[in-house]
Design an enzyme around this catalytic site. Structure first.
Site, PDB file in Angstrom:
ATOM      1  CG  HIS A 177     -21.024 -79.479  20.764  1.00  0.00           C
ATOM      2  ND1 HIS A 177     -20.670 -80.738  20.368  1.00  0.00           N
ATOM      3  CD2 HIS A 177     -21.410 -78.839  19.634  1.00  0.00           C
ATOM      4  CE1 HIS A 177     -20.828 -80.859  19.059  1.00  0.00           C
ATOM      5  NE2 HIS A 177     -21.283 -79.725  18.586  1.00  0.00           N
ATOM      6  NE  ARG A 237     -22.599 -72.756  10.820  1.00  0.00           N
ATOM      7  CZ  ARG A 237     -21.816 -73.781  10.481  1.00  0.00           C
ATOM      8  NH1 ARG A 237     -20.524 -73.580  10.319  1.00  0.00           N
ATOM      9  NH2 ARG A 237     -22.304 -74.986  10.321  1.00  0.00           N
ATOM     10  CD  GLU A 284     -18.633 -77.218  17.040  1.00  0.00           C
ATOM     11  OE1 GLU A 284     -19.017 -76.824  15.920  1.00  0.00           O
ATOM     12  OE2 GLU A 284     -18.775 -78.393  17.443  1.00  0.00           O
ATOM     13  CG  ASN A 306     -17.246 -71.824   8.382  1.00  0.00           C
ATOM     14  OD1 ASN A 306     -16.842 -72.955   8.187  1.00  0.00           O
ATOM     15  ND2 ASN A 306     -18.356 -71.574   9.053  1.00  0.00           N
ATOM     16  CG  HIS A 355     -31.642 -67.012  25.239  1.00  0.00           C
ATOM     17  ND1 HIS A 355     -32.982 -66.801  25.029  1.00  0.00           N
ATOM     18  CD2 HIS A 355     -31.561 -67.697  26.412  1.00  0.00           C
ATOM     19  CE1 HIS A 355     -33.672 -67.316  26.033  1.00  0.00           C
ATOM     20  NE2 HIS A 355     -32.835 -67.878  26.890  1.00  0.00           N
ATOM     21  CD  GLU A 368     -32.730 -66.138  30.235  1.00  0.00           C
ATOM     22  OE1 GLU A 368     -33.635 -65.656  30.924  1.00  0.00           O
ATOM     23  OE2 GLU A 368     -32.854 -67.174  29.555  1.00  0.00           O
TER      24      GLU A 368
END
Length: 124
Positions: free
Chosen positions: A5, A9, A54, A58, A72, A119
């Site tokens: 993965h 964030r 993922e 937070n 990217h 991209e």
């Protein structure tokens, strides 16, 4: 070995889930809440692909400085022009179709709600 993965964030989890599901047909494969540690993980997958994106949220964050090191991620499609048009009509932040010297247009960039560039490339 294989890639598992990529984590990004995010400051607004639902806005990011909405973007990736609408722009690329990602599906939420699982969600893990950790309220005692103040974060949530959402894993997204593309149809017929086990690789996961993922999204890490937070609870106390107001966003992240992407700095000058982030490049990217890339997503391949067999209908570059059609997906570009879909993204344009949806009002997403994207570039025109681009090309490398001596080849026809084969990619463009779209930006997610947190400023991450994706991209979009023509599938080989």
């Amino acid at each position: 070995m294989k890639m598992a993965h990529t984590c990004v964030r995010v400051k607004d989890l639902e806005a990011s889930v909405d973007f990736y599901t609408k722009a690329f047909d990602f599906k939420e494969s699982r969600r893990r809440d950790f309220p005692e540690n103040k974060f949530t993980l959402v894993y997204l997958t593309l149809p017929n692909d086990s690789y996961e994106l993922e999204l890490t949220y937070n609870y106390d964050s107001e966003g992240y400085d992407l700095g000058n090191g982030y490049g990217h991620i890339a997503i391949a499609t067999d209908d570059l022009e059609g997906l570009h048009q879909k993204h344009k009509e949806a009002g997403f932040n994207l570039t025109d179709l681009k090309n490398l010297p001596g080849v026809p247009p084969s990619y463009y960039f779209i930006v997610d709600p947190d400023g991450y560039k994706i991209e979009v490339i023509r599938e080989k």
